[in-house]
Design a protein around this motif. Structure first.
Motif, PDB file in Angstrom:
ATOM      1  N   LEU A 188       0.932  -1.265   0.077  1.00 51.90           N
ATOM      2  CA  LEU A 188      -0.015  -0.169   0.081  1.00 51.90           C
ATOM      3  C   LEU A 188       0.817   1.229   0.146  1.00 51.90           C
ATOM      4  N   ALA A 189       1.902   1.267   0.848  1.00 51.97           N
ATOM      5  CA  ALA A 189       2.861   2.655   1.040  1.00 51.97           C
ATOM      6  C   ALA A 189       3.656   2.868  -0.401  1.00 51.97           C
ATOM      7  N   GLY A 190       4.239   1.819  -0.793  1.00 55.23           N
ATOM      8  CA  GLY A 190       5.051   1.891  -1.934  1.00 55.23           C
ATOM      9  C   GLY A 190       4.322   2.151  -3.227  1.00 55.23           C
ATOM     10  N   THR A 191       3.236   1.518  -3.300  1.00 53.67           N
ATOM     11  CA  THR A 191       2.274   1.745  -4.595  1.00 53.67           C
ATOM     12  C   THR A 191       1.937   3.247  -4.506  1.00 53.67           C
ATOM     13  N   GLY A 192       1.275   3.480  -3.207  1.00 49.09           N
ATOM     14  CA  GLY A 192       0.781   4.755  -3.308  1.00 49.09           C
ATOM     15  C   GLY A 192       1.560   5.756  -3.397  1.00 49.09           C
ATOM     16  N   MET A 193       2.805   5.652  -2.734  1.00 50.37           N
ATOM     17  CA  MET A 193       3.897   6.544  -3.023  1.00 50.37           C
ATOM     18  C   MET A 193       4.278   6.691  -4.513  1.00 50.37           C
ATOM     19  N   GLY A 194       4.298   5.841  -5.156  1.00 46.61           N
ATOM     20  CA  GLY A 194       4.705   5.704  -6.639  1.00 46.61           C
ATOM     21  C   GLY A 194       3.654   6.452  -7.585  1.00 46.61           C
ATOM     22  N   LEU A 195       2.432   6.062  -7.018  1.00 42.89           N
ATOM     23  CA  LEU A 195       1.246   6.671  -7.876  1.00 42.89           C
ATOM     24  C   LEU A 195       1.142   8.154  -7.651  1.00 42.89           C
ATOM     25  N   LYS A 196       1.227   8.471  -6.441  1.00 41.23           N
ATOM     26  CA  LYS A 196       1.147   9.947  -6.135  1.00 41.23           C
ATOM     27  C   LYS A 196       2.270  10.669  -6.815  1.00 41.23           C
ATOM     28  N   GLU A 197       3.231  10.116  -7.137  1.00 43.68           N
ATOM     29  CA  GLU A 197       4.561  10.849  -8.005  1.00 43.68           C
ATOM     30  C   GLU A 197       4.016  11.174  -9.288  1.00 43.68           C
TER      31      GLU A 197
END
Length: 333
Positions: A188-197
């Motif tokens: 959740l954190a990694g995918t969320g951070m990546g998509l927010k970028e």
């Protein structure tokens, strides 16, 4: 995204999983619900990504030497991923699991050549918890490294660097929301951070099972658990290092019964045999789609194959013992 048809290493099979439009969930939500087919990984789960990144990180830092051993405490899927990656790179693996996890996971680990240690399930504060046991075993062994998937941020980096850009490319940049449940927090954190970028307007949502404490944390600022769940590999009572700074915009709590309803429907209506964590994720994606409205596009994680739970989730006797609804076709078999 076009998947390469020829690869130079078996490790290149990890990632680049396909995204499938889920018809029933899309109709229920009134929008598009897409599932990331993580069961396509060689270890048949999303945890292969974390396993590869953690091992490569240990190599890069000089902690993992040729012939060394990778030790991890896991509900099973990360251990399977580590065992496969270790085999491919010439390492040994030692996996510590709670003894209430599925027989299929334990049998798979033994078949892969991992050394398996099982311990009674207990709270994280107990020194005999499977995570603490794995750390102690790693410290006592020569040439061993502790994978530490819960607090090793190489875990979330796997999803920031691979899962998020894959989803963005596969949906051609047209995505409104992403959600999944949390075990370590890496996905959740990694995918969320990546998509927010890519686009900060994408809504990132936690989908929490009952028995976990994160729903209350993100909704009310208090780590408080309510109820219980039989789902394996998800449900967390603390903020792991992987979760720190996760860009979570909203949160949902999903019961086992609701998750099982989607496990059943996805199998009977769409031919997808999945585990309970996937059913909970799909239910959360529907809730997010309903919140974001008609025309939105939501992605979630189809974590692993249901074939890993034949003695539990797909057993009428087991479901009855847990006082959970039995799939219709199991009643007649």
């Amino acid at each position: 995204m076009t998947r390469p048809s020829t690869l130079s290493s078996s490790l290149d099979l990890i990632g680049n999983t396909r995204l499938v439009l889920l018809r029933g969930p899309s109709e229920a939500a009134g929008c598009e619900i897409w599932g990331k087919c993580e069961f396509e990984n060689p270890g048949a789960s999303v945890k292969d990504r974390a396993a590869l990144w953690i091992v490569r990180d240990a190599e890069a830092r000089g902690e993992l030497k040729p012939g060394g051993t990778i030790v991890e405490g896991t509900a099973g899927n990360t251990g399977i991923g580590i065992a496969l990656v270790a085999n491919a790179l010439g390492y040994k693996s030692l996996i510590v699991m709670p003894d209430n996890q599925s027989k299929e996971k334990m049998d798979t680990l033994r078949a892969l050549g991992a050394e398996l240690v099982t311990v009674p399930p207990t709270k994280f504060a107990d020194c005999n918890h499977f995570v603490h046991t794995s750390r102690r075993l790693a410290e006592e062994m020569d040439g061993a490294v502790w994978a530490n998937q819960f607090d090793n941020v190489a875990n979330r980096r796997a999803h920031l660097e691979s899962t998020a850009p894959e989803i963005w490319e596969q949906l051609e940049g047209r995505i409104d929301g992403f959600t999944c449940a949390v075990g370590t927090g890496g996905t959740l954190a990694g995918t969320g951070m990546g998509l927010k970028e890519f686009d900060d307007k994408i809504t990132i949502a936690l989908t929490d099972p009952y028995g976990a404490a994160l729903y209350n944390y993100y909704a009310h600022g208090e780590l408080k658990a309510e109820g219980s769940s039989v789902a394996e590999g998800i449900g967390q009572g603390r903020i792991t290092a992987n979760l720190e700074g996760a860009p979570i915009d909203t949160q949902f709590r999903i019961s086992d019964e609701e998750g099982l309803e989607w496990v059943a429907r996805l199998l009977r209506e769409e031919g997808l045999c999945l585990g309970l964590s996937s059913g909970i994720n799909v239910a959360g994606a529907i809730a997010l789609g309903e919140q974001l409205g008609k025309g939105s596009r939501i992605a979630t994680i189809l974590c692993d194959t249901g074939f890993r739970y034949l003695s539990s989730l797909y057993s009428a006797e087991w479901l009855e013992a847990k006082k959970l609804p039995v799939f219709d076709w199991l009643r007649s078999s």
